[in-house]
Design an enzyme around this catalytic site. Structure first.
Site, PDB file in Angstrom:
ATOM      1  N   LYS A 182     -30.676   8.167  27.222  1.00 42.80           N
ATOM      2  CA  LYS A 182     -31.617   9.344  26.847  1.00 42.80           C
ATOM      3  C   LYS A 182     -30.905  10.571  27.300  1.00 42.80           C
ATOM      4  O   LYS A 182     -31.060  10.585  28.686  1.00 42.80           O
ATOM      5  CB  LYS A 182     -32.966   9.364  26.994  1.00 42.80           C
ATOM      6  N   SER A 235     -34.731  14.749  38.992  1.00 40.52           N
ATOM      7  CA  SER A 235     -35.178  15.401  40.241  1.00 40.52           C
ATOM      8  C   SER A 235     -36.069  14.449  40.811  1.00 40.52           C
ATOM      9  O   SER A 235     -36.519  13.099  40.347  1.00 40.52           O
ATOM     10  CB  SER A 235     -36.152  16.527  39.758  1.00 40.52           C
ATOM     11  N   GLU A 256     -30.953   8.124  41.196  1.00 43.24           N
ATOM     12  CA  GLU A 256     -29.981   9.114  41.869  1.00 43.24           C
ATOM     13  C   GLU A 256     -30.841  10.462  41.569  1.00 43.24           C
ATOM     14  O   GLU A 256     -30.763  10.960  40.684  1.00 43.24           O
ATOM     15  CB  GLU A 256     -28.944   9.197  40.976  1.00 43.24           C
ATOM     16  N   CYS A 290     -26.075  17.722  42.614  1.00 40.51           N
ATOM     17  CA  CYS A 290     -26.944  17.192  43.621  1.00 40.51           C
ATOM     18  C   CYS A 290     -26.308  17.113  45.095  1.00 40.51           C
ATOM     19  O   CYS A 290     -27.117  17.024  46.022  1.00 40.51           O
ATOM     20  CB  CYS A 290     -27.318  15.809  43.233  1.00 40.51           C
ATOM     21  N   GLU A 386     -34.397  22.017  47.838  1.00 45.07           N
ATOM     22  CA  GLU A 386     -33.221  21.901  47.021  1.00 45.07           C
ATOM     23  C   GLU A 386     -33.353  23.061  45.843  1.00 45.07           C
ATOM     24  O   GLU A 386     -34.439  23.198  44.860  1.00 45.07           O
ATOM     25  CB  GLU A 386     -32.998  20.588  46.120  1.00 45.07           C
TER      26      GLU A 386
END
Ligand code: NAD
Length: 486
Positions: A182, A235, A256, A290, A386
Site C-alpha cells: 500500500k 511516523s 522503520e 527519517c 521530528e
C-alpha cells in the site's frame, strides 16, 4: 510532460493492481493525487475498501506456496530481471517520482538506481538462504531451515516511494513471500509502475499486489488475519497503530519510524566537510528523510564558522519543480507544509533565532526556504521533535557540556553523526550514541548493503543488507531421532 509512459499514469484514473489486473474499488470511491510543485491534480486513484483488501490478501495467499516452491535460482533470476527493467525505464520512473513526490530529478534518478540495486542485491540471495546443523548428540540429527512467513504487507511512506517499495519488496520476494503493497496516498504512482515491472520480469501478478488508499486502507491490511508479516515505514504515531492492529493476530512487524538525528561537530573537525555533509543531510529531499541531519551540536569554538558557512550554502539554494532539477523541490503536500511551518513558528516563539529562511515561497506549490535556526537550546521542541522538513537546528556546546547526553536525550535513536579528526574519539563517541546507524565524518553513510533501523521509538527490526532477511524468514528446527530401530 510529453512522455507516453508518464501519460499512462496521469491521464486516467489509477486502479489497484491485483493478480496482475487493474481492479477498481468495490464501492467506486477514489481520491485525488496532487502535484506538490503546483498544487494541481495529477490523477484520481481508487481507494481500497475492505473487500479490495480481502481480495488482494487472498490472491497473495493463494500464490504463496507456488512462489515459495519456485526453484531459488529461478526466483532469483526473475528478481534480477526487475533490476534490469528498472534501469531500462529509469528516466520515466524518475520523472514520475518527481511529478508525484516533488524531489529534484537527479535525486529521483539516484532513488531509481538504488531501487534497481535492491532487486539486484536480494536476487543474489534467493539461492543462498541456508540453515544450519546443530550437534545435539550421536543418536540425533538436528538442523534448521529458514522459511518465508507467507503474505508480507508493505506499507510505504511518501518520502522515498519507489526506493522504499524496492527496499521491502525485493527481500520479501527473494525469501519466498508474496506481497500486498500500500503506497502513501500522496505518492502512489511509482509503486504501480514498479509492480508492473515485477510482473514483466516474470514474477506472477498474484505475487505482487498493490492496493491504494490512506490510513484506513492501511489498517485494513495490517490488521488482516491472513497477513503474516508487516513492514511499515512511517511516523511513530502510525507505527503504534500498526503495531496494535498487528497484535490482534500476533502478526510479526518491522517498523522503520522517525528520527531527530544529532550531528556532533568537534573543534578539530574539517568544518567545510562537515557543512557540506550536513547541508546534504538536511536539505536533500527537502529534509523529508527519517535519517536527516536535523540537529547539529557544534562546539562553541567553531560555532560561528559553522553558522556562517551553513547559512551561505542554504541561501544559495535554488528551488523549483522536481522535473527542472533544482537544488530543492517542494514539500510533498500542503498539510505537510503547514506542519513544518508550525514548527518554524514554535521555534520563533521558543526564542530560537532564524539565521536564514523560515518563509513559504510566494508561488504555487508547497515550497519553503531552507531554514537554519540558531540559539537553540536542548529543551526546545524544535530540538527534540521530528520536523521532517528543510529545517536545521544548531545547538552550541562547550567543553563542560555533555554533548553525548544531549545527543541521546530524545525518544528517537535512528542515525547520528560525529565530525572529528580524532579517530579514537570517533570510535568512542560512536559506541556511546543511541542510534542504529552512526556516520563518521559523513552523512547518509548507509548503503543498500548495510543494516538500517532504529533504537527506541525509531523502530523495530532492520531493513537493508542481509539483516533485512530476518523480517522475511522464520527458522524451523527439525530434530531426527536416529535410534537403532531405524
Ligand atoms: P505516516 O505514518 O503518516 O504514513 C505512512 C504510511 O502508513 C502511509 O502509506 C499511510 O497511508 C499509512 N497509514 C496511515 N495510517 C495507517 C494505519 N492506521 N494503519 C496502517 N497504515 C497507515 O508517515 P508519512 O507521513 O507517510 O511519512 C513520514 C514519516 O515516516 C516520518 O516520521 C519519517 O521519519 C518516517 N520515515 C521513516 C523511515 C525509516 O526508514 N525509518 C523512512 C521514511 C520515513
Amino acid at each position: 510532460m510529453p512522455n507516453k509512459m508518464i501519460e499512462r499514469y496521469t491521464n486516467q484514473q489509477q486502479n489497484h493492481l491485483i493478480a496482475g489486473d487493474q481492479r477498481s474499488s468495490s464501492n467506486k470511491k477514489c481520491f485525488t493525487d496532487f502535484n506538490p510543485a503546483t498544487g494541481e491534480p495529477i490523477t484520481k486513484i481508487d481507494t481500497g475498501t475492505k473487500s479490495d483488501v480481502d481480495i488482494a490478501v487472498k490472491t497473495a495467499r493463494e500464490a504463496y506456496s507456488q512462489w515459495r516452491d519456485t526453484d531459488p535460482d529461478d526466483r532469483g533470476r526473475r528478481i534480477r530481471q526487475v533490476a534490469d527493467l528498472i534501469r531500462k525505464q529509469k528516466d520515466e520512473l524518475a520523472l514520475l517520482e518527481c511529478l508525484d513526490q516533488g524531489k529534484p530529478l537527479s535525486q529521483a534518478e539516484l532513488d531509481m538506481e538504488g531501487a534497481a540495486y535492491y532487486f539486484e542485491y536480494y536476487a543474489g540471495i534467493a539461492d543462498k538462504i541456508e540453515g544450519k546443523s546443530i550437534p545435539i548428540g550421536s543418536n540425533q540429527v538436528d538442523y534448521t531451515i529458514r522459511e518465508p512467513f507467507g503474505v508480507s504487507a508493505q506499507i510505504i511512506p511518501w518520502n522515498f516511494p519507489a526506493n522504499i517499495f524496492a527496499r521491502g519488496v525485493a527481500p520479501a520476494l527473494a525469501a519466498g513471500n508474496t506481497v500486498v503493497v500500500k503506497p502513501a496516498p500522496t505518492t502512489p504512482l511509482s509503486a504501480l509502475f514498479l509492480a508492473e515491472l515485477c510482473h514483466e520480469a516474470g514474477i506472477p501478478g498474484s505475487v505482487v499486489n498493490v492496493v491504494n488508499g490512506g490510513g484506513e486502507t492501511g489498517s485494513l491490511i495490517t490488521s488482516h488475519e491472513d497477513v503474516d508479516t508487516v513492514t511499515f515505514t512511517g511516523s511513530v504515531e502510525t507505527g503504534i497503530q500498526v503495531m496494535k492492529s498487528a497484535a490482534e493476530n500476533i502478526t510479526d512487524v518491522t517498523l522503520e519510524l522517525g528520527g531527530k538525528n544529532p550531528a556532533i561537530i568537534y573543534p578539530d573537525a574539517d568544518i567545510d566537510k562537515a557543512v557540506n555533509e550536513i547541508e546534504q543531510g538536511i536539505f536533500t529531499n527537502a529534509g523529508q528523510i527519517c535519517s536527516a541531519a536535523d540537529r547539529a551540536l557544534v562546539h562553541r569554538s567553531v560555532y560561528h564558522e559553522f553558522m556562517d558557512e551553513i547559512v551561505d550554502v542554504a541561501e544559495s539554494y535554488e528551488l523549483g519543480p522536481g522535473q527542472e532539477n533544482p537544488d530543492m523541490g517542494p514539500l510533498n503536500s500542503h498539510s505537510h507544509l503547514q506542519k513544518v511551518m508550525n514548527y518554524v513558528d514554535i521555534g520563533r516563539r521558543e526564542g530560537a533565532k532564524v539565521a536564514t529562511g523560515g518563509n513559504v515561497l510566494d508561488r504555487e506549490g508547497h515550497f519553503i526556504e531552507p531554514t537554519v535556526f540558531m540559539n537553540v537550546s536542548h529543551d526546545m521542541r524544535i530540538a527534540r521533535e521530528e520536523i521532517f522538513g528543510p529545517v536545521l537546528v544548531v545547538l552550541p556546546f562547550d567543553n563542560e557540556t555533555d554533548e553525548i547526553k544531549i545527543a541521546n536525550d530524545t525518544e528517537y535513536g535512528l542515525t547520528a553523526g560525529v565530525f572529528t579528526d580524532d579517530l579514537r574519539r570517533a570510535h568512542q563517541v560512536a559506541k556511546q550514541l543511541k542510534a542504529g546507524n552512526v556516520y563518521i565524518n559523513q552523512w547518509f553513510g548507509d548503503t543498500n548493503q548495510t543494516p538500517f533501523g532504529g533504537y527506541e521509538k525509531s523502530g523495530i527490526g532492520r531493513e537493508k543488507g542481509l539483516e533485512a532477511l530476518d523480517s522475511y524468514l522464520q527458522s524451523k528446527n527439525i530434530a531426527i531421532d536416529l535410534d537403532e530401530k531405524y
